[in-house]
Scaffold this motif. Structure first.
Motif, short mmCIF file in Angstrom:
data_model
loop_
_atom_site.label_atom_id
_atom_site.label_comp_id
_atom_site.label_asym_id
_atom_site.label_seq_id
_atom_site.Cartn_x
_atom_site.Cartn_y
_atom_site.Cartn_z
N MET A 20 0.85 -1.18 0.00
CA MET A 20 0.00 0.00 0.00
C MET A 20 0.89 1.23 0.00
N PRO A 21 0.34 2.38 -0.39
CA PRO A 21 1.16 3.59 -0.39
C PRO A 21 1.37 4.11 1.04
N CYS A 22 2.59 4.55 1.30
CA CYS A 22 2.92 5.12 2.61
C CYS A 22 2.45 6.57 2.64
N GLY A 23 1.79 6.94 3.71
CA GLY A 23 1.31 8.31 3.85
C GLY A 23 2.41 9.31 4.13
N CYS A 25 6.14 8.84 3.11
CA CYS A 25 7.14 8.96 2.04
C CYS A 25 6.55 8.77 0.63
N ASN A 26 5.27 8.43 0.53
CA ASN A 26 4.54 8.26 -0.73
C ASN A 26 5.09 7.14 -1.62
N ASN A 27 5.77 6.16 -1.05
CA ASN A 27 6.24 5.00 -1.80
C ASN A 27 5.22 3.87 -1.66
N ASP A 28 5.03 3.12 -2.76
CA ASP A 28 4.23 1.90 -2.69
C ASP A 28 5.15 0.78 -2.23
N THR A 29 4.90 0.27 -1.04
CA THR A 29 5.77 -0.75 -0.47
C THR A 29 4.96 -1.73 0.36
N THR A 30 5.54 -2.88 0.65
CA THR A 30 4.91 -3.89 1.49
C THR A 30 5.23 -3.58 2.94
N PHE A 31 4.21 -3.36 3.74
CA PHE A 31 4.38 -2.95 5.13
C PHE A 31 4.72 -4.15 6.03
N ASP A 32 5.50 -3.88 7.06
CA ASP A 32 5.88 -4.89 8.05
C ASP A 32 4.96 -4.82 9.25
N LEU A 33 4.62 -5.97 9.80
CA LEU A 33 3.91 -6.03 11.08
C LEU A 33 4.98 -6.25 12.15
N THR A 34 5.06 -5.34 13.12
CA THR A 34 6.09 -5.39 14.15
C THR A 34 5.45 -5.29 15.51
N ARG A 35 5.98 -6.12 16.45
CA ARG A 35 5.51 -6.07 17.84
C ARG A 35 6.58 -5.41 18.70
N TYR A 36 6.16 -4.43 19.49
CA TYR A 36 7.03 -3.80 20.49
C TYR A 36 6.53 -4.26 21.85
N ARG A 37 7.41 -4.90 22.63
CA ARG A 37 7.05 -5.41 23.94
C ARG A 37 7.87 -4.66 24.99
N THR A 38 7.18 -4.15 26.02
CA THR A 38 7.85 -3.43 27.10
C THR A 38 7.90 -4.34 28.33
N TRP A 39 9.08 -4.37 28.99
CA TRP A 39 9.35 -5.33 30.05
C TRP A 39 9.61 -4.65 31.38
N PHE A 40 9.25 -5.34 32.46
CA PHE A 40 9.72 -5.05 33.81
C PHE A 40 11.02 -5.82 33.97
N THR A 41 12.07 -5.17 34.48
CA THR A 41 13.37 -5.82 34.59
C THR A 41 13.78 -5.98 36.04
N LEU A 42 14.55 -7.01 36.29
CA LEU A 42 15.12 -7.28 37.61
C LEU A 42 16.61 -7.56 37.40
N TYR A 54 1.40 -3.27 18.58
CA TYR A 54 1.61 -3.78 17.23
C TYR A 54 1.51 -2.63 16.25
N PHE A 55 2.47 -2.57 15.32
CA PHE A 55 2.54 -1.50 14.34
C PHE A 55 2.62 -2.07 12.94
N LEU A 56 1.97 -1.39 11.99
CA LEU A 56 2.23 -1.60 10.58
C LEU A 56 3.19 -0.49 10.20
N SER A 57 4.39 -0.84 9.74
CA SER A 57 5.38 0.19 9.47
C SER A 57 5.96 0.07 8.07
N CYS A 58 6.27 1.21 7.50
CA CYS A 58 6.89 1.30 6.19
C CYS A 58 8.37 0.95 6.35
N PRO A 59 8.90 0.00 5.56
CA PRO A 59 10.31 -0.35 5.70
C PRO A 59 11.25 0.71 5.16
N ILE A 60 10.74 1.66 4.40
CA ILE A 60 11.60 2.70 3.82
C ILE A 60 11.81 3.85 4.81
N CYS A 61 10.72 4.40 5.34
CA CYS A 61 10.84 5.56 6.23
C CYS A 61 10.58 5.20 7.70
#
Length: 93
Positions: A20-23, A25-42, A54-61
């Protein structure tokens, strides 16, 4: 003394979704589905995840959109199947 914290993030690329077109950078590209997980650390070791985004992100921009649960349920199976195809676990028929 116990050292704890929160805010450590890990990312996981779940797979490619659809073209789909990126809003931004205006490139037609295949978007990635990415998970960002935030952790409690010890002692600086991630122990308990307390937030998933979860994000759909443009691999170019690298700009994208946050997905809600209903959008994720629709897109995640396609991304996982595409990732299996790219990794060679599934063959084209």
């Amino acid at each position: 003394m116990i050292i704890f914290g929160w805010g450590h993030q890990t990312t996981k690329n779940i797979g490619l979704t659809h073209e789909m077109p990126c809003g931004n950078c205006n490139n037609d590209t295949t978007f990635d589905l990415t998970r960002y997980r935030t952790w409690f650390t010890l002692f600086f070791i991630p122990v308990i995840p307390y937030e998933n985004k979860y994000f759909l992100s443009c691999p170019i921009c690298t700009r994208g959109v946050v997905l809600d649960n209903t959008q994720l349920e629709t897109i995640q199976p396609m991304a996982e199947l595409n990732k299996s195809l790219v990794d060679g676990h599934v063959t084209e028929v």
